[in-house]
Motif scaffolding. Structure first.
Motif, PDB file in Angstrom:
ATOM      1  N   THR A 117       0.662  -1.331  -0.086  1.00  0.00           N
ATOM      2  CA  THR A 117       0.124  -0.071   0.000  1.00  0.00           C
ATOM      3  C   THR A 117       0.771   1.258   0.019  1.00  0.00           C
ATOM      4  N   LYS A 150     -16.118   4.150  -5.993  1.00  0.00           N
ATOM      5  CA  LYS A 150     -15.415   3.108  -6.595  1.00  0.00           C
ATOM      6  C   LYS A 150     -14.163   2.534  -6.153  1.00  0.00           C
ATOM      7  N   GLN A 192     -15.168   0.168  -3.734  1.00  0.00           N
ATOM      8  CA  GLN A 192     -15.377  -1.083  -4.354  1.00  0.00           C
ATOM      9  C   GLN A 192     -14.242  -2.078  -4.811  1.00  0.00           C
ATOM     10  N   ASP A 193     -13.274  -1.471  -5.109  1.00  0.00           N
ATOM     11  CA  ASP A 193     -11.970  -2.076  -5.385  1.00  0.00           C
ATOM     12  C   ASP A 193     -11.432  -2.738  -3.981  1.00  0.00           C
ATOM     13  N   TYR A 194     -11.419  -1.871  -3.030  1.00  0.00           N
ATOM     14  CA  TYR A 194     -10.842  -2.247  -1.827  1.00  0.00           C
ATOM     15  C   TYR A 194     -11.629  -3.606  -1.315  1.00  0.00           C
ATOM     16  N   ARG A 228     -13.191  -5.717  -3.139  1.00  0.00           N
ATOM     17  CA  ARG A 228     -13.060  -6.925  -3.718  1.00  0.00           C
ATOM     18  C   ARG A 228     -11.546  -7.320  -3.112  1.00  0.00           C
ATOM     19  N   LEU A 229     -10.531  -6.550  -3.091  1.00  0.00           N
ATOM     20  CA  LEU A 229      -9.254  -7.129  -2.444  1.00  0.00           C
ATOM     21  C   LEU A 229      -9.597  -7.886  -1.131  1.00  0.00           C
ATOM     22  N   VAL A 248     -18.690   1.769 -11.942  1.00  0.00           N
ATOM     23  CA  VAL A 248     -18.391   0.192 -12.560  1.00  0.00           C
ATOM     24  C   VAL A 248     -17.175   0.077 -11.731  1.00  0.00           C
ATOM     25  N   ARG A 249     -17.083  -1.442 -11.486  1.00  0.00           N
ATOM     26  CA  ARG A 249     -15.934  -1.746 -10.968  1.00  0.00           C
ATOM     27  C   ARG A 249     -14.686  -2.011 -11.856  1.00  0.00           C
ATOM     28  N   SER A 250     -13.541  -1.811 -11.318  1.00  0.00           N
ATOM     29  CA  SER A 250     -12.644  -1.931 -12.309  1.00  0.00           C
ATOM     30  C   SER A 250     -11.542  -3.076 -11.752  1.00  0.00           C
ATOM     31  N   ASP A 251     -10.257  -3.246 -12.531  1.00  0.00           N
ATOM     32  CA  ASP A 251      -9.488  -4.199 -12.136  1.00  0.00           C
ATOM     33  C   ASP A 251      -8.771  -3.706 -10.627  1.00  0.00           C
ATOM     34  N   ALA A 252      -9.079  -4.395  -9.558  1.00  0.00           N
ATOM     35  CA  ALA A 252      -8.381  -3.939  -8.249  1.00  0.00           C
ATOM     36  C   ALA A 252      -7.232  -3.918  -8.278  1.00  0.00           C
ATOM     37  N   ASP A 253      -6.638  -4.899  -8.966  1.00  0.00           N
ATOM     38  CA  ASP A 253      -5.042  -5.147  -9.020  1.00  0.00           C
ATOM     39  C   ASP A 253      -4.141  -3.597  -9.527  1.00  0.00           C
ATOM     40  N   LEU A 267      -5.027  -0.826  -8.706  1.00  0.00           N
ATOM     41  CA  LEU A 267      -5.411   0.222  -7.582  1.00  0.00           C
ATOM     42  C   LEU A 267      -4.125   0.406  -6.765  1.00  0.00           C
ATOM     43  N   LEU A 268      -3.587  -0.468  -5.987  1.00  0.00           N
ATOM     44  CA  LEU A 268      -2.853  -0.133  -4.851  1.00  0.00           C
ATOM     45  C   LEU A 268      -1.511   0.172  -5.688  1.00  0.00           C
ATOM     46  N   ARG A 328      -2.159   4.689  -7.144  1.00  0.00           N
ATOM     47  CA  ARG A 328      -3.170   5.564  -6.806  1.00  0.00           C
ATOM     48  C   ARG A 328      -3.251   6.132  -5.453  1.00  0.00           C
ATOM     49  N   THR A 329      -2.961   5.008  -4.388  1.00  0.00           N
ATOM     50  CA  THR A 329      -3.140   5.468  -3.027  1.00  0.00           C
ATOM     51  C   THR A 329      -1.992   6.303  -2.687  1.00  0.00           C
ATOM     52  N   ALA A 330      -0.984   6.146  -3.200  1.00  0.00           N
ATOM     53  CA  ALA A 330       0.244   6.765  -2.791  1.00  0.00           C
ATOM     54  C   ALA A 330       0.238   7.931  -3.100  1.00  0.00           C
ATOM     55  N   ARG A 354      -2.568   9.838  -2.736  1.00  0.00           N
ATOM     56  CA  ARG A 354      -3.324  10.603  -1.747  1.00  0.00           C
ATOM     57  C   ARG A 354      -2.688  11.285  -0.420  1.00  0.00           C
TER      58      ARG A 354
END
Ligand code: ATP
Ligand code: MG
Lengths: 235, 249
Positions: free
Chosen positions: A32, A122, A125-127, A129-130, B234-239, B241-242, B245-247, B249
């Motif tokens: 993270t 959104k 939603q992604d978190y 799912r993880l 809509v949901r996206s590929d969670a993979d 995500l991290l 993008r969060t970095a 924030r």
């Protein structure tokens, strides 16, 4: 974020070398907050300077090993016991953006809120799912269980944090609607919604919606000029 | 994106240009103003929006419990706005599971009987219906409450019985209005996990909720405002995500 204390916590479980610390830090927190090896070594040398860790030989492959000192353990214990400081809040871009959007000409604050809400939900939603994947991994009893639990806690923290943001956005919207409704009540001192927008003159309190301070809501309420409704479906 | 690209199948639920006007003249309320929504097999859709935005109205119409002022509601290829009463009643018992905002259990029946009743009405043998009811209760960790009456259970327990009732049998469409209302955070989550699993197993679900954390279990989140859909995710590929993008924030 405290890389220092994160590394101390990992070293408390035995001597480690730099890139090993990086890997372990990331598997605890699910990458993270990615670290690079440079950050790890910089942090280790500061910890060493402060007497909290020391170098202690090499492993068979020739990696320099670090161990935690007595002072380091004390520091770590104090860290666990001391609450994380919340008295000087970090600057929050979204709060600043909404504060600036109030009464900004040509900006529909409800649109700002909604586009953020979509983005925030959104992300949730992604978190989520993880998280469902992490839960499945835990239930299937995979071997690296401690890391899975740590990762789950971090993910849930992200979920709760984004949830707080989404709730706050709902609250802002409801608050703004309520304020503009009050402003439009007969008897409230307010310019007619049809009146052209203008910059309030200094001290022009007569043009302010009821109870809203200067620079607050525009005379037309929070929604501003009507816009065509967005398409019902965006696929 | 999610639904159309991943399912060539027919939607289980189709709402087309749905409107609902309550009252008339000066007291007229436009609760829904032209809603279009398709829900596909395997899909869980969450509906969010401020109080009074039309969420419950949408759900009751989708479940055949209220009729629209105009527009069509198609459940598994049957237009329920024009279906005869018998067809509608059968569809409601067999295909649609409904969790009400206020659980709506029958006070004179035990938990197990509440769950078994619609199945028995539909021709399932009493013994089989009871067995299914017990299984459904056990999924909710409520096996021990099978023979209690609604007024002998806590609000959260009644709510979970109502959810068990909506999920029992092979329901193709599950409609839930604030199903987590009386539940604590952990229990609410287990209800969502169950709903999610049911949709992963091929059902279509629509969930109305105020809680973003529960809406986040859905494939798609639809935002209502003043009776219209204003936005959706809509949901996206969670993979992806991290990383990054969060970095930022
Ligand atoms: N039977 C009725 N007669 C008149 N107006 C009604 C009726 N039922 C609902 N309404 C109105 O229709 C609008 C939508 O109501 P609905 O119950 O669908 O809102 P909701 O989004 O479910 O709100 P909540 O989050 O508070 O449950 C509201 O303005 C409500 O007052
Ligand atoms: Mg409602």
């Amino acid at each position: 974020m405290s890389i220092r204390h994160g590394l101390l916590a990992l070293l408390e479980r035995g001597p480690r070398y730099g890139s090993q610390l990086r890997t372990e830090f990331e598997s605890r927190t699910g990458s993270t907050w990615p670290l690079n090896v440079g950050q790890v070594y910089t942090t280790l040398s500061r910890l060493e300077r402060d007497g909290l860790v020391e170098q202690d030989g090499e492993d068979e492959a020739g990696h320099a090993l670090y161990t935690i000192t007595h002072a380091g353990r004390t520091e770590l214990r104090v860290w666990f016991e001391r609450p994380v400081d919340r008295t000087s809040p970090a600057r929050d871009e979204l709060a600043i953006k909404l504060a600036m959007a109030v009464g900004a000409p040509g900006v529909d604050i409800r649109d700002v809120i909604q586009s953020q809400r979509r983005h925030t939900v959104k992300a949730m939603q992604d978190y989520t799912r993880l998280k469902a994947q992490a839960l499945t991994a835990l239930e299937s009893g995979a071997e690296r269980e401690r890391d899975d639990v740590a990762w789950l806690l971090v993910l849930e923290q992200l979920i709760f944090q984004t949830e707080a943001e989404a709730r706050w956005l709902d609250h802002c919207e409801a608050r703004l609607i309520r304020l503009s409704a009050t402003a439009q009540q007969p008897g409230a001192v307010v310019a007619s919604p049809a009146a052209p927008r203008r910059v309030p003159e200094p001290g022009g309190a007569a043009s302010l919606p009821g109870g809203v301070r200067p620079g607050g809501l525009p005379p037309g309420g929070v929604t501003g000029p009507r816009r065509p409704a967005p398409p019902h479906r965006r696929r | 994106m999610s639904s159309s690209s991943r399912s060539p199948q027919q939607p289980v639920l189709q709402l087309q240009q749905l409107t609902r006007v309550h009252g008339s003249g000066a007291t007229e309320v436009h609760a829904l103003r032209g809603i279009d929504l398709d829900v596909f097999p395997g899909e869980l859709v969450a509906v969010m929006g401020p109080s009074g935005s039309g969420k419950s109205t949408l759900l009751t119409i989708a479940g055949g419990l209220d009729v629209p002022s105009s527009g069509r509601v198609i459940v598994e290829n049957t237009d329920i706005t024009t279906a005869d009463r018998k067809t509608l009643a059968a569809l409601r018992r067999r295909s649609i599971g409904y969790v009400f905002q206020d659980y709506n259990l029958i006070p004179a029946l035990t938990a197990a009987e509440n769950i078994a009743l619609p199945r028995e009405l539909d021709g399932t043998s009493a013994r089989k219906a009871r067995r299914e009811a017990i299984t459904a209760l056990e999924e909710m960790s409520l096996g021990h409450l099978a023979d209690r009456f609604p007024d002998e259970m806590s609000g959260g327990q009644q709510q979970r019985v109502a959810i068990a009732r909506a999920l029992v049998g092979d329901r193709r469409l599950v409609l839930a209005d604030e199903p987590t209302g009386a539940l604590d955070s952990e229990t609410g989550e287990s209800v969502l996990a169950l709903l999610r699993a049911r949709c992963d197993g091929g059902a279509a679900g629509v969930l109305v909720t105020h809680e973003p954390r529960f809406a986040a279990w859905a494939d798609r989140v639809v935002f209502l405002r003043d009776g219209a859909v204003v936005d959706q995710t809509v949901r996206s590929d969670a993979d992806s995500l991290l990383t990054g993008r969060t970095a930022e924030r």
